[in-house]
Scaffold this motif. Structure first.
Motif, PDB file in Angstrom:
ATOM      1  N   LYS A  80       0.846  -1.194   0.000  1.00 19.06           N
ATOM      2  CA  LYS A  80       0.000   0.000   0.000  1.00 19.06           C
ATOM      3  C   LYS A  80       0.881   1.243   0.000  1.00 19.06           C
ATOM      4  O   LYS A  80       1.726   1.416   0.881  1.00 19.06           O
ATOM      5  CB  LYS A  80      -0.899   0.019   1.243  1.00 19.06           C
ATOM      6  N   ILE A  81       0.693   2.115  -1.007  1.00 21.54           N
ATOM      7  CA  ILE A  81       1.390   3.400  -1.023  1.00 21.54           C
ATOM      8  C   ILE A  81       0.556   4.388  -0.225  1.00 21.54           C
ATOM      9  O   ILE A  81      -0.640   4.558  -0.473  1.00 21.54           O
ATOM     10  CB  ILE A  81       1.600   3.896  -2.465  1.00 21.54           C
ATOM     11  N   ILE A  82       1.187   5.026   0.753  1.00 26.09           N
ATOM     12  CA  ILE A  82       0.464   5.938   1.639  1.00 26.09           C
ATOM     13  C   ILE A  82       1.117   7.317   1.612  1.00 26.09           C
ATOM     14  O   ILE A  82       2.303   7.456   1.334  1.00 26.09           O
ATOM     15  CB  ILE A  82       0.422   5.407   3.087  1.00 26.09           C
ATOM     16  N   ILE A  83       0.312   8.320   1.903  1.00 22.26           N
ATOM     17  CA  ILE A  83       0.809   9.694   2.059  1.00 22.26           C
ATOM     18  C   ILE A  83       0.410  10.203   3.446  1.00 22.26           C
ATOM     19  O   ILE A  83       1.224  10.325   4.337  1.00 22.26           O
ATOM     20  CB  ILE A  83       0.250  10.633   0.970  1.00 22.26           C
ATOM     21  N   GLY A  84      -0.866  10.447   3.637  1.00 20.07           N
ATOM     22  CA  GLY A  84      -1.335  10.904   4.941  1.00 20.07           C
ATOM     23  C   GLY A  84      -1.864   9.786   5.814  1.00 20.07           C
ATOM     24  O   GLY A  84      -2.203  10.015   6.976  1.00 20.07           O
ATOM     25  N   ASN A  85      -1.981   8.580   5.271  1.00 23.45           N
ATOM     26  CA  ASN A  85      -2.465   7.416   6.010  1.00 23.45           C
ATOM     27  C   ASN A  85      -3.909   7.594   6.476  1.00 23.45           C
ATOM     28  O   ASN A  85      -4.364   6.951   7.421  1.00 23.45           O
ATOM     29  CB  ASN A  85      -1.563   7.134   7.217  1.00 23.45           C
ATOM     30  N   SER A 130      -4.820  20.245   0.495  1.00 23.32           N
ATOM     31  CA  SER A 130      -4.713  21.659   0.872  1.00 23.32           C
ATOM     32  C   SER A 130      -3.876  22.431  -0.130  1.00 23.32           C
ATOM     33  O   SER A 130      -4.203  23.571  -0.506  1.00 23.32           O
ATOM     34  CB  SER A 130      -4.111  21.797   2.276  1.00 23.32           C
ATOM     35  N   ASN A 131      -2.779  21.831  -0.604  1.00 22.47           N
ATOM     36  CA  ASN A 131      -1.948  22.489  -1.616  1.00 22.47           C
ATOM     37  C   ASN A 131      -2.678  22.580  -2.950  1.00 22.47           C
ATOM     38  O   ASN A 131      -2.546  23.571  -3.674  1.00 22.47           O
ATOM     39  CB  ASN A 131      -0.633  21.731  -1.789  1.00 22.47           C
ATOM     40  N   ALA A 170      -3.894  14.322   3.420  1.00 20.86           N
ATOM     41  CA  ALA A 170      -4.365  13.441   2.346  1.00 20.86           C
ATOM     42  C   ALA A 170      -3.935  13.990   0.997  1.00 20.86           C
ATOM     43  O   ALA A 170      -3.859  15.202   0.790  1.00 20.86           O
ATOM     44  CB  ALA A 170      -5.882  13.310   2.411  1.00 20.86           C
ATOM     45  N   SER A 171      -3.666  13.088   0.043  1.00 19.42           N
ATOM     46  CA  SER A 171      -3.140  13.497  -1.261  1.00 19.42           C
ATOM     47  C   SER A 171      -4.183  13.330  -2.360  1.00 19.42           C
ATOM     48  O   SER A 171      -5.136  12.556  -2.232  1.00 19.42           O
ATOM     49  CB  SER A 171      -1.914  12.665  -1.621  1.00 19.42           C
ATOM     50  N   ILE A 172      -3.967  14.030  -3.457  1.00 23.04           N
ATOM     51  CA  ILE A 172      -4.880  13.941  -4.600  1.00 23.04           C
ATOM     52  C   ILE A 172      -4.807  12.554  -5.232  1.00 23.04           C
ATOM     53  O   ILE A 172      -5.830  11.994  -5.642  1.00 23.04           O
ATOM     54  CB  ILE A 172      -4.559  15.053  -5.630  1.00 23.04           C
TER      55      ILE A 172
END
Length: 486
Positions: A80-85, A130-131, A170-172
């Motif tokens: 699993k690729i995660i960013i903000g989990n 957010s970005n 969280a990411s796009i």
């Protein structure tokens, strides 16, 4: 530190104990505590290094180059690729999901880059929501309105997308790859035919479209397990193109959608004749879906009142819901699909009228409120009470505005609710069964079908109550016996 422990030495409230390296000055509540300098980390150096943590159950990687990321994905295709989990964390805690390999892609430069292209804005898959919102807001102010209509729809949806804390992490790309059927952004991306760039080890990057075939089944897309999502390009809109997004939830802020939608129409050059139409819905199937028949049937038609009737007739066939569909509220969700389209129709018709493309506005004055989005502002509260007499003792709460005992825990998020508790082994849940009639004679209750459902243990009625089946406060039976009265 054994014999050298500071507790074994004479206390000195004004000096630093050099041997134990412990500062023993008394705490001053008027001063902000100083973060220990020895614990500060050089984050610039730290962020350039790849990391790996390992336990008996989980391997956690944080690569810092695209090459390393692709190698990990090839070695562990099910990782699993995660960013903000924000998704995996919930699944692990509340759904007891187990992931043996987690790869944090938040420090890969190619996945955090943002570029303006001829067709739109290209966001690296790890860019936070957010970005994304910040960049789109700036672009909306710098570019012509007709070019940023998709951006406006994304910005509007992000206002109600979870909480600020979640959007900060969280990411796009994570939103797309999670492929939730009630995602707030995926209907927008699908209706705008957003472009994705994916790559795997040993292969050149390739481009995919978020079109009608992108979502294959529940939580599954056409992106293969060995591929990594590199970027997401949100497109510019055109002069004859109009776009809107909609969401209905139980509350406006920080809530999952009951039904949501992204809608785009492209007209023939400066006319009201439909050239292309895209209607994407979430919450109506196991995936984000497009109303294909409706889209095809409306192409070539004029944007007038007759359009709504034709659309409503075909939307129900395009978006069927079984009576036992997860989420319930079947009729309400079906109604929302046509309500959203009607709102889209009114919004676009008003814009065409303002541009003098159509000269007789088809919108009655009574319908104009449907296209408005009132801003209610923050909620406020007040408390009215009488001042108590001077003779009343301080520990007497009668008449005083006393803070509720759990108020601080609720306000700070420390209060623990039932949904915060992990289910225990063998724990059962109870749900009320309501009559389909508001006032009727209760002749019979057939529980045979319900009891055959996996996980259903039993059924309780008035015969199981050991005591009085009556609520004196409202003068009503607790469980119906012979008659249903409400």
């Amino acid at each position: 530190m054994g014999e050298n422990c500071c507790q074994n030495k004479a206390k000195n409230d004004n000096k630093t104990d050099q041997d134990a390296n412990v500062y023993t000055s008394p705490y001053d509540p008027t001063q902000e505590p100083i973060f220990p300098p020895d614990l500060k980390i050089n984050f610039e150096e730290y962020n350039k290094k790849a990391l790996m943590f390992k336990t008996n159950e989980v391997k956690w990687y944080r690569p810092v180059t695209l090459t390393d990321l692709l190698e990990l994905k090839e070695e562990y295709p099910d990782s699993k690729i995660i960013i903000g989990n924000t998704e995996v964390g919930i699944e692990s805690r509340f759904k007891n999901m187990k992931y043996s390999v987690l790869v944090n892609a938040s420090h890969v430069p190619e996945l955090t880059d943002i570029k303006f292209t001829e067709d739109g804005i290209k966001f690296g898959a790890s860019v936070t929501l957010s970005n994304v919102e910040e960049v789109l807001e700036k672009a909306k102010g710098d570019l012509p309105e007709e070019k940023t209509r998709v951006f406006t729809a994304v910005i509007e949806m992000l206002k109600w997308f979870s909480s600020k804390q979640i959007r900060n992490t969280a990411s796009i790309g994570g939103n797309i790859m999670t492929a939730s059927p009630i995602s707030d952004l995926n209907p927008i991306f699908q209706a705008s035919t957003t472009r994705l760039e994916v790559v795997s080890k040993g292969s050149k990057s390739k481009e995919l479209l978020m079109d009608k075939d992108f979502f294959q089944s529940y939580r599954q897309t056409i992106i293969s397990a060995s591929d990594v999502l590199l970027s997401v390009t949100i497109p510019f809109s055109g002069k004859d193109e109009y776009f809107e997004s909609y969401k209905q939830a139980l509350r406006k802020d920080d809530d999952i959608a009951i039904v949501n939608a992204g809608m785009r129409v492209v007209f023939e050059n400066e006319s009201d004749i439909i050239k292309e139409l895209y209607l994407s819905y979430g919450g109506m199937a196991a995936t984000t879906v497009m109303a294909k028949t409706t889209m095809q049937k409306l192409i070539g038609r004029k944007w007038d009142n007759n359009l709504v009737q034709v659309a409503c007739q075909t939307l129900e066939d395009d978006l069927p819901l079984n009576a036992d569909a997860p989420g319930g509220t079947i009729e309400y969700r079906r109604t929302l699909t046509t309500s959203f389209f009607f709102k889209f129709y009114l919004t676009v018709a008003q814009q065409l009228y303002n541009k003098e493309i159509i000269h007789n506005t088809p919108i009655p004055r009574s319908h104009l409120s449907a296209i408005e989005t009132p801003e209610l502002g923050p909620s406020t509260g007040s408390q009215v009470y009488e001042l108590v007499g001077a003779a009343q003792k301080d520990d007497n709460p009668i008449g005083r505005p006393i803070v509720h005992t759990s108020a601080y825990q609720q306000a700070t998020g420390e209060a623990v609710y039932v949904d915060d508790m992990l289910p225990l082994k063998g724990e059962l849940f109870i749900a009320p069964v309501y009559s389909s009639k508001a006032h009727a004679t209760l002749l019979n209750i057939d529980t045979s079908v319900s009891l055959e459902i996996h996980g259903v243990i039993g059924y309780i009625d008035h015969r199981d109550i050991k005591g009085v089946n009556y609520l004196e406060v409202i003068e009503e039976q607790f469980l119906a016996v012979d008659e249903v009265i409400v």
